[in-house]
Scaffold this active site. Structure first.
Site, PDB file in Angstrom:
ATOM      1  N   ASP A 130       0.705  -1.383   0.049  1.00  0.00           N
ATOM      2  CA  ASP A 130      -0.208  -0.006   0.266  1.00  0.00           C
ATOM      3  C   ASP A 130       1.263   1.729  -0.293  1.00  0.00           C
ATOM      4  O   ASP A 130       2.202   1.037   0.293  1.00  0.00           O
ATOM      5  CB  ASP A 130      -0.839   0.159   1.408  1.00  0.00           C
ATOM      6  CG  ASP A 130      -2.063   1.253   1.644  1.00  0.00           C
ATOM      7  OD1 ASP A 130      -2.340   1.790   0.116  1.00  0.00           O
ATOM      8  OD2 ASP A 130      -1.905   1.497   2.606  1.00  0.00           O
ATOM      9  N   ASP A 150      -1.146  -0.941   6.531  1.00  0.00           N
ATOM     10  CA  ASP A 150      -1.369  -0.585   7.523  1.00  0.00           C
ATOM     11  C   ASP A 150      -2.755  -1.015   8.934  1.00  0.00           C
ATOM     12  O   ASP A 150      -2.719  -0.479   9.552  1.00  0.00           O
ATOM     13  CB  ASP A 150      -2.149   1.093   7.792  1.00  0.00           C
ATOM     14  CG  ASP A 150      -3.592   1.496   7.205  1.00  0.00           C
ATOM     15  OD1 ASP A 150      -4.431   0.228   7.028  1.00  0.00           O
ATOM     16  OD2 ASP A 150      -3.484   2.631   7.216  1.00  0.00           O
ATOM     17  N   ASP A 155      -6.439  -1.372   4.867  1.00  0.00           N
ATOM     18  CA  ASP A 155      -6.307  -3.092   3.828  1.00  0.00           C
ATOM     19  C   ASP A 155      -6.304  -4.011   4.289  1.00  0.00           C
ATOM     20  O   ASP A 155      -6.396  -5.408   4.245  1.00  0.00           O
ATOM     21  CB  ASP A 155      -4.562  -2.852   3.887  1.00  0.00           C
ATOM     22  CG  ASP A 155      -4.545  -0.954   2.946  1.00  0.00           C
ATOM     23  OD1 ASP A 155      -4.997  -0.747   2.104  1.00  0.00           O
ATOM     24  OD2 ASP A 155      -3.450  -0.779   3.409  1.00  0.00           O
TER      25      ASP A 155
END
Length: 545
Positions: free
Chosen positions: A249, A442, A446
């Protein structure tokens, strides 16, 4: 060995009897030392568990057990004391030793209004803290529970050896009985074949495998925890050793997640008015973009009336400000409303603003790369990770700039949470057999992707509950460079476990063959069992370094 002396034509093997018992005791001694060192490497985490808490009640400070403190109460933490509960600093300035949580020795500063987590050590000033979580739900308790339960998740090597021993042991005992009886039926000397059968039993004992392989993984998990990497079991450590693709991410993982407004581009109203409207629409949001807009326009205590706030996932926020309909969001939001918009050549996240259905301009907000993101990508390449992909909901311009700066192999921008899951599923289908795909995020936004990937790696943020719950591996200090270090630890652990397996089986097979044909001695049998166990345990202890 002593009883053989009572058989016709045989002498008691006093020395062998003594040394069989002596070597078994030496083997147990080394096993105990190795296990103690493995536990010590994890036990540093136990230091974060406080014994008491200083709570303010009726104008006095009482010393009570941490589990007696309720949410909303105020605790006092003096210099040198552990922080017993998660909370918010009401008063005081100090520095914190977070080594038990992150593995990093550099102290961190804290002050009024900052979140603080249990397990840190207060180094300097007096702190008054409002408790936000019960002791059982605190960061320290969650981490300890995670580490204590890690041993329950066995690697495939450990699972195989457990199943192997259940079948292997009765088969070996039966074979030893046959070796002692069958040759005698055909005229062999009973004492000779009994001696060989006993050697066979000593050699075939699977101690080296049953002890050293779990010990290797236990040491590996402990070694990783010392570096602030929490692994939820030996099976996850084994998966990490086979990592082939890493999917990142962007926000909060490769970047700081700290956004600043870098430019304002109005159409028909002033820049101040554009920022004013955007900040009011984002007033109640905790999204990093919203926080940056509010920080850029600090005069929120005016007489403006904000009503009907509606957050649209993956698009933006709509609200009524002083009777005017204001939309703040990305280009997808403008398209869905049928409003024409202008792009920006600047690198950053663009927040478009429309008032009463008319486009009024955009605001550019930029994020900062983490200091060790480049180092993390370079280290992963050295570890042989050939494919590194970034998935982000940010714009194409921002995604491309970050990917090129870090040297990632590919990126995909403008994604909704469901799009990220789809991309991970596609990448999983392209994985070579036996290779593992990890998603690094995180652990909050996610969670679906962390669950879908072979291996979920979360930025712990000093112990974020969501990160600890959702991921298989937690990086307690949010440094992506720790991933490469964890891979190195995992590969070393698996290599040592394999070395012990091949060495133990190889030596045992050799001595068993020699024993069956009468060429082995009890000394060789003792070495093949206890000697090999000691060597395997000593080799397993290398995972602690």
């Amino acid at each position: 060995a002593l009883a053989i002396g009572f058989l016709p034509g045989a002498e008691p093997q006093f020395a062998e009897a003594v040394f069989v018992m002596l070597f078994f005791q030496v083997g147990e001694l080394f096993e105990g030392i190795a296990e103690g060192r493995s536990r010590k490497s994890i036990a540093h985490l136990m230091d974060m568990r406080p014994d008491s808490a200083n709570v303010e009640r009726d104008g006095k400070v009482e010393v009570v057990a941490p589990d007696e403190v309720g949410i909303g109460e105020t605790i006092v933490v003096r210099p040198g004391e552990k922080v017993p509960m998660d909370g918010i600093v009401l008063e005081g300035q100090s520095t914190l030793d977070t080594k038990a949580l992150t593995g990093e020795s550099l102290p961190r500063s804290t002050g009024q209004g900052d979140d603080i987590v249990s397990g840190c050590v207060n180094l300097s000033g007096l702190l008054r803290i409002k408790v936000t979580k019960a002791f059982g739900e605190s960061t320290a308790s969650k981490i300890l529970e995670l580490v204590e339960n890690a041993a329950a998740s066995k690697s495939s090597s450990e699972s195989f050896i457990t199943r192997f021993a259940k079948v292997y042991t009765p088969v070996v005992v039966v074979f030893a009985l046959l070796l002692a009886v069958v040759p005698v039926i055909f005229g062999g000397q009973f004492s000779t074949w009994l001696y060989r059968a006993l050697m066979f039993l000593v050699v075939s004992c699977p101690c080296a495998l049953v002890i050293s392989v779990p010990l290797s993984f236990f040491g590996g998990i402990g070694g990783a925890s010392r570096h602030g990497v929490l692994v939820k079991g030996a099976n996850r450590l084994e998966d990490l050793s086979r990592l082939g693709t890493v999917v990142f991410d962007k926000t909060g993982t490769l970047t700081e997640g700290v956004f600043d407004v870098t430019s304002v581009h109005p159409e028909t109203i002033s820049a101040t008015e554009l920022l004013h409207m955007a900040a009011h629409v984002e007033r109640y949001s905790t999204h990093p973009i919203a926080v940056s807009l509010k920080n850029a326009y600090r005069d929120e205590d005016d007489d403006c009336v904000v009503e009907n706030v509606e957050e649209i996932a993956g698009h933006g926020i709509r609200a009524v400000v002083n009777g005017r309909s204001v939309c703040v969001g990305n280009s997808r939001m403008m398209d869905s409303l049928g409003i024409g918009w202008h792009g920006s050549e600047e690198v950053g996240t663009v927040a478009h603003v429309a008032i009463d259905g008319h486009y009024e301009g955009h605001i550019v907000i930029s994020d900062r790369l983490k200091a060790d993101s480049k180092e993390a990508v370079a280290a992963l390449k050295k570890e042989g990770i050939g494919r590194m992909v970034m998935l982000t909901g940010d714009t194409e311009t921002v995604g491309k700039a970050v990917a090129e700066t870090l040297g990632l192999t590919e990126y995909h921008a403008g994604l909704l949470p469901a799009d990220k899951v789809s991309h991970v599923e596609r990448l999983l289908s392209e994985q070579p057999l036996g290779s593992v795909l990890a998603f690094v995020g995180d652990g909050i936004n996610d969670a679906p992707v962390l669950a879908r990937a072979d291996l979920g790696i979360a930025m712990g943020g000093l112990g974020s509950d969501a990160a600890i719950e959702a991921a298989d591996i937690v990086l307690m200090d949010d440094k992506p460079s720790k991933i490469a270090r964890a891979i190195g630890i995992a590969r070393k652990t698996v290599r040592i476990a394999n070395e012990n397996t091949y060495f133990a089986i190889g030596v045992k097979l050799l001595v068993l063959l020699l024993a069956a044909v009468g060429l082995a001695t009890m000394w060789m049998a003792v070495f093949a069992d206890v000697g090999v166990t000691i060597l395997a345990v000593l080799n397993a202890m290398r995972t602690l370094r």
